[in-house]
Design a protein around this motif. Sequence first.
Motif, PDB file in Angstrom:
ATOM      1  N   ILE A   1      -3.653  -2.102   1.935  1.00  0.00           N
ATOM      2  CA  ILE A   1      -4.551  -0.961   1.967  1.00  0.00           C
ATOM      3  C   ILE A   1      -6.007  -1.408   2.052  1.00  0.00           C
ATOM      4  O   ILE A   1      -6.349  -2.503   1.630  1.00  0.00           O
ATOM      5  CB  ILE A   1      -4.349  -0.039   0.746  1.00  0.00           C
TER       6      ILE A   1
ATOM      7  N   PHE B   1      -0.227  -2.264  -1.520  1.00  0.00           N
ATOM      8  CA  PHE B   1       0.510  -1.706  -0.390  1.00  0.00           C
ATOM      9  C   PHE B   1       0.451  -0.183  -0.388  1.00  0.00           C
ATOM     10  O   PHE B   1       0.662   0.460  -1.422  1.00  0.00           O
ATOM     11  CB  PHE B   1       1.957  -2.185  -0.419  1.00  0.00           C
ATOM     12  N   ASP B   2       0.190   0.376   0.795  1.00  0.00           N
ATOM     13  CA  ASP B   2       0.110   1.831   0.938  1.00  0.00           C
ATOM     14  C   ASP B   2       1.339   2.538   0.385  1.00  0.00           C
ATOM     15  O   ASP B   2       1.222   3.543  -0.301  1.00  0.00           O
ATOM     16  CB  ASP B   2      -0.038   2.220   2.420  1.00  0.00           C
ATOM     17  N   SER B   3       2.498   2.011   0.715  1.00  0.00           N
ATOM     18  CA  SER B   3       3.748   2.690   0.357  1.00  0.00           C
ATOM     19  C   SER B   3       4.043   2.681  -1.140  1.00  0.00           C
ATOM     20  O   SER B   3       4.862   3.467  -1.608  1.00  0.00           O
ATOM     21  CB  SER B   3       4.922   2.069   1.118  1.00  0.00           C
ATOM     22  N   THR B   4       3.378   1.805  -1.901  1.00  0.00           N
ATOM     23  CA  THR B   4       3.673   1.704  -3.333  1.00  0.00           C
ATOM     24  C   THR B   4       2.454   1.945  -4.227  1.00  0.00           C
ATOM     25  O   THR B   4       2.571   1.871  -5.447  1.00  0.00           O
ATOM     26  CB  THR B   4       4.267   0.316  -3.658  1.00  0.00           C
ATOM     27  N   GLN B   5       1.325   2.253  -3.630  1.00  0.00           N
ATOM     28  CA  GLN B   5       0.096   2.411  -4.408  1.00  0.00           C
ATOM     29  C   GLN B   5       0.206   3.524  -5.437  1.00  0.00           C
ATOM     30  O   GLN B   5      -0.165   3.350  -6.604  1.00  0.00           O
ATOM     31  CB  GLN B   5      -1.088   2.667  -3.488  1.00  0.00           C
TER      32      GLN B   5
ATOM     33  N   LEU C   1       1.967  -4.236  -6.481  1.00  0.00           N
ATOM     34  CA  LEU C   1       2.284  -3.012  -5.738  1.00  0.00           C
ATOM     35  C   LEU C   1       1.042  -2.205  -5.369  1.00  0.00           C
ATOM     36  O   LEU C   1       1.084  -1.397  -4.443  1.00  0.00           O
ATOM     37  CB  LEU C   1       3.255  -2.141  -6.541  1.00  0.00           C
TER      38      LEU C   1
END
Length: 120
Positions: A2, A60-64, A57
């Motif tokens: 990100i 990363f966009d998917s886990t922010q 985590l």
Amino acid sequence: MIEAPWHYYSMAAMYIVAGIMHFIKPKAYMRIMPRYLPAHRTLVYLSGLAEVVFGILLFFDSTQVLATWGIIAMLAVFLLVHVYMLSSAKAGLNLPKWLLWLRLLLQFGLMYWAYFYLNT
């Protein structure tokens, strides 16, 4: 990965480093564990692992969002330790009460810091 301001990455690094310290100096964390909690060493390692994982985590966009809410929940659970430090001279590490209160209040500041990034 990100795109975020430097202070976001500082927060992530802080949790990763803090988590690693649980493995390097576990006795320091076991001294402040409330007596009513079981398996102190295991809890110290699990909390350290959680800090490292949530810190990673955050990158990363998917886990922010998951990581941010995980950090907030983790810090809420850590309030138990800070309250225990206030109530036990041994767990308080002979630190002045004002400093222990400051540490307790800092937890709320850290929760807000994480929450701040949910709205950006």
